[in-house]
Design an enzyme around this catalytic site. Structure first.
Site, PDB file in Angstrom:
ATOM      1  N   ASP A  20      34.444  28.073  41.384  1.00  0.00           N
ATOM      2  CA  ASP A  20      35.053  29.217  40.987  1.00  0.00           C
ATOM      3  C   ASP A  20      35.743  30.162  41.842  1.00  0.00           C
ATOM      4  O   ASP A  20      35.456  29.952  43.189  1.00  0.00           O
ATOM      5  CB  ASP A  20      34.103  29.843  39.692  1.00  0.00           C
ATOM      6  CG  ASP A  20      34.803  30.848  38.834  1.00  0.00           C
ATOM      7  OD1 ASP A  20      35.895  30.986  39.016  1.00  0.00           O
ATOM      8  OD2 ASP A  20      34.070  31.161  38.000  1.00  0.00           O
TER       9      ASP A  20
HETATM   10  C1  BGC Z   1      36.497  33.047  36.326  1.00  0.00           C
HETATM   11  C2  BGC Z   1      36.623  31.471  35.874  1.00  0.00           C
HETATM   12  C3  BGC Z   1      38.381  31.457  35.745  1.00  0.00           C
HETATM   13  C4  BGC Z   1      38.941  31.577  37.042  1.00  0.00           C
HETATM   14  C5  BGC Z   1      40.306  31.383  37.407  1.00  0.00           C
HETATM   15  C6  BGC Z   1      37.282  33.216  37.600  1.00  0.00           C
HETATM   16  O1  BGC Z   1      37.357  34.493  37.946  1.00  0.00           O
HETATM   17  O2  BGC Z   1      35.200  33.114  36.521  1.00  0.00           O
HETATM   18  O3  BGC Z   1      36.321  31.324  34.632  1.00  0.00           O
HETATM   19  O4  BGC Z   1      38.655  29.834  35.386  1.00  0.00           O
HETATM   20  O5  BGC Z   1      38.752  33.064  37.583  1.00  0.00           O
HETATM   21  O6  BGC Z   1      41.220  32.317  36.325  1.00  0.00           O
END
Ligand code: BGC
Length: 762
Positions: free
Chosen positions: A309
């Site tokens: 992530d």
């Molecule tokens: C979130 C994810 C997301 C990623 C890309 C992160 O801050 O936790 O769920 O897929 O950002 O947007």
């Protein structure tokens, strides 16, 4: 002669076209992967394992984000030290595997064009958070968010929405959605409840699996996209409710509550998985070998690839401090099982160094690249790297998809209270006052949505105006911002209320991402209470004090403790984040065109003091109840009203005794005893009465959406199979224990709504 020349030329072209095996679409994918891998340099391989934000995202944020903001910002990025042109150059050099946050087809095609110029022309896989439709991009259908969808208990609908989203994504040259979020939401303070399917592991598992199947199909057509089950694991019970804070949970709780939806996602075929921000029992998920290697690969045989992530590998160094440098963080993460890095500019350099220094074997890199290439081949990206700008709008926002969004919204809106005022009798209320922060705002689309063209969004006010053209609707605007409400506007609504026959207050939270720091709901908007923010409570109470009937509609992603409204108002509707057709859906329900059917997929507590009020608690939970305030929630899991009434009778088990591998058929008669046709969501819960470890007082193990005409009776069947009785014994071994089990069937998880019967396992 001419024929022979044509044939010879075709043969040459064919041979030339496929001079490299990996380019031949008819060759087996495993062979294509190996052929390509064999041709790649280390830099190209490591590049496949890396992702960047799109160049337009980068460009747009230069100047607005400072390098020192990057550590905490989870939605926007820039890359200090390079320019967007550098990113384009790297793409041309074939050292970029993936982009995220590319939001137009033009940009996607452009970047793909650059990748096609690279030495081996390996296509980019574009990832995007298409959580409820491809809503982060303009001009796509925006469906209700996951929590609302889960309240429909409709797995077929989840599948349909995922299929339609996949088609809209592919029409934009996007191939990979970071959804479904299959976390089990266990703390309403956490801002991300709305993107989950609620608090029950069984419901989350089924909704998640249906969504995975809908996105992926067979992962081989131009309408399929890659699903990503996330976030592994336990971030949905964060300490103090804050996103990414530590999770400290027993292996039993992990295996019984948090793992099952991920296991179900893997079994449904999900080919990617994202790890969670948080540390788990002291070890960050991003460097957690037990999670990635032992559980995912070892126990569950997960064949897909794992993606990190946003900046979370980095955070093992700059936040958790369990690695000593960025390079060490990358090392630990890869060795623990990570395949792809979201996102950043240091990965390629450090990971190549680690391999050249002999710390990471190249064979370990090959494993990850194989998994990523496998998906790129399966999705047909080598054959179809582009999407057609001329035909894209034939798919996106098409009438069929909008109709699905409306139906899903109808089925996700929960009627929490109704003393008989709803549905509104046409013509009875001639002067209606509408107010509240969510009355006339695009915020009904919810978190993970960009702004959409106003003509594609129906606000609550617009929906009501269209449904009641003969009524005079007086709109008293409160602005969109719950934190900065104007007392003068509240007073204006209070004055207007006195002159109305009916008041409708549309309250809740604010989720739109383009005002990232001003939101009160959604990602990174955790709260230390679950009350209405700002002057909203005051607005409701003072409007109701007019003496005129006042209805409350809530638009929000997390449960809100609206005790006063529940006690004093004649009707309360929980609409969650109903999507772009939300205004029409609400008006249809308010005016009775549609009979509401949704039931809560998450408990609504009375206050923040009841944070862990899930229905499937252990027997000792309220042995000593709270003093002063009740130990019951405001509204229990599985609860939701209709404009008709249902009666459950004749609960019958096909047998009162079974072997531990046996099956029982459970049947019940449900009669629509009211005057309107409707859909009832019947629920079956099971309790193991005596067991070697304590077991929940009840667990959902079956549900059914039953449509019933007024006066009609149907017999509904559920089956009890061994997997529904199994749990982990004291040695953590799966077991179906002999003894008595209770079956409960009815309209909600509340005991008073359930018929019960018992059976014995021999
Ligand atoms: C979130 C994810 C997301 C990623 C890309 C992160 O801050 O936790 O769920 O897929 O950002 O947007």
């Amino acid at each position: 002669m001419i024929m022979m020349i044509v044939a010879a030329t075709a043969a040459t072209v064919f041979a030339k076209k496929y001079d490299m095996l990996y380019k031949n679409p008819d060759a087996p994918i495993a062979d294509r992967v190996e052929d390509l891998l064999g041709r790649m340099t280390l830099d190209e391989k490591v590049g496949q394992m890396n992702q960047y934000v799109g160049v337009e995202h980068f460009r747009a944020n230069i100047g607005s984000i400072k390098p020192e903001d990057l550590k905490n910002n989870t939605a926007q990025a820039i890359y200090p030290g390079i320019t967007p042109d550098t990113l384009e150059k790297w793409t041309e050099q074939g050292i970029v595997g993936s982009f995220l946050h590319v939001i137009t087809l033009k940009e996607a095609n452009h970047l793909q064009q650059l990748a096609m110029k690279s030495r081996l022309a390996i296509p980019i896989i574009f990832g995007i958070d298409a959580i409820h439709g491809n809503a982060n991009c303009p001009d796509n259908t925006v469906y209700p968010t996951n929590l609302g969808l889960a309240c429909s208990f409709d797995t077929a609908m989840a599948h349909t929405i995922a299929r339609q989203t996949a088609a809209e994504m592919r029409a934009m040259n996007m191939h990979w959605t970071f959804n479904p979020n299959v976390e089990v939401a266990r703390d309403p303070r956490w801002g991300r409840c709305g993107e989950t399917f609620g608090e029950d592991p069984y419901l989350v598992s089924l909704m998640g699996a249906a969504t995975v199947k809908g996105y992926q199909g067979n992962l081989n057509s131009r309408n399929d996209v890659l699903a990503c089950i996330k976030h592994f694991v336990a971030g949905s019970e964060p300490m103090n409710g804050t996103n990414g804070s530590p999770a400290d949970l027993s292996e039993r709780t992990l295996r019984e509550v948090f793992f099952p939806p991920f296991k179900a996602g893997v079994d449904a075929g999900a080919m990617s998985l994202m790890t969670a921000h948080n540390e788990l029992n002291g070890i960050p998920c991003h460097t957690n070998e037990w999670l990635m290697k032992d559980v995912l690969r070892g126990e569950w045989k997960f064949p897909g690839f794992i993606v990190s992530d946003w900046m979370d590998i980095e955070h093992t160094y700059d936040l958790h401090a369990t690695s000593t440098s960025l390079k060490d963080a990358f090392y630990q993460s890869i060795m623990a099982g990570m395949d792809m890095h979201m996102h950043g500019i240091y990965w390629n350099k450090y990971v190549c160094e680690l391999v050249r220094e002999g710390k990471i074997p190249e064979s370990r890199i090959d494993e990850s690249v194989r998994r990523i290439l496998n998906v790129k081949f399966r999705l047909g990206l080598f054959e179809n790297p582009f999407a057609d700008e001329k035909t894209t709008m034939k798919v996106r926002l098409c009438p069929e998809h909008r109709a699905t969004a409306l139906e899903a919204a109808h089925n996700s809106i929960v009627l929490l209270k109704n003393d008989g005022i709803l549905p509104l009798t046409a013509g009875k209320y001639k002067h209606i006052m509408v107010t509240g922060i969510n009355a006339d705002d695009e915020n009904i689309m919810g978190d993970w949505s960009a702004q959409q063209k106003p003509e594609n969004v129906v606000t609550v006010l617009e929906g009501l105006r269209a449904a009641a053209p003969d009524a005079t609707i007086n709109f008293v605007d409160q602005g969109w911002d719950p934190r900065n409400m104007d007392p003068a506007k509240v007073s204006a609504a209070v004055d207007a209320a006195k002159n109305a026959d009916l008041n409708i207050v549309v309250a809740g939270e604010y989720m739109m991402r383009f005002r990232w720091t001003e939101r009160t709901g959604g990602e990174d908007t955790d709260r230390s209470d679950i009350d209405l923010v700002g002057l909203q409570e005051e607005l409701i109470e003072k409007v109701a004090a007019s003496g005129k009937p006042t209805i409350l509609i809530l638009i929000n992603g997390r449960p809100l403790g609206v005790q006063w409204a529940a006690d004093h108002l004649p009707a309360v509707i929980e609409a969650w984040e109903p999507g772009m057709t939300g205004g029409t859906a609400l008006a249809d329900i308010i005016y009775g065109k549609v009979n509401p059917s949704a039931k809560l997929a998450i408990t609504i507590p009375r206050s923040v003091g009841q944070t862990q009020m899930t229905y499937n608690h252990k027997p000792s939970m309220y042995f000593h109840p709270y003093v002063v305030k009740p130990s019951t929630p405001l509204y229990p899991f599985g609860f939701g009203l209709s404009y008709t009434t249902y009666k459950y009778s004749n609960l019958h088990l096909s047998s009162s005794e079974i072997a531990s591998d046996g099956t029982i058929d459970v049947s019940v008669d449900i009669t629509n005893t009211g005057s309107r046709d409707g859909v009832e969501i019947a629920q079956m819960y099971i309790r193991d009465c005596f067991s070697c470890v304590s077991r929940p007082v009840k667990e959902l193990k079956g549900f059914s959406r039953v449509s019933l005409k007024s006066g009609e009776t149907k017999t509904v069947h559920f089956s009890i199979t061994p997997d529904k009785l199994r749990f982990l014994d004291r040695k953590m071994q799966p077991i179906v224990e002999p003894g008595e089990f209770k079956v409960m069937v009815g309209a909600s998880s509340d005991d008073k709504d359930l018929l019960t019967a018992s059976f014995n396992v021999k």
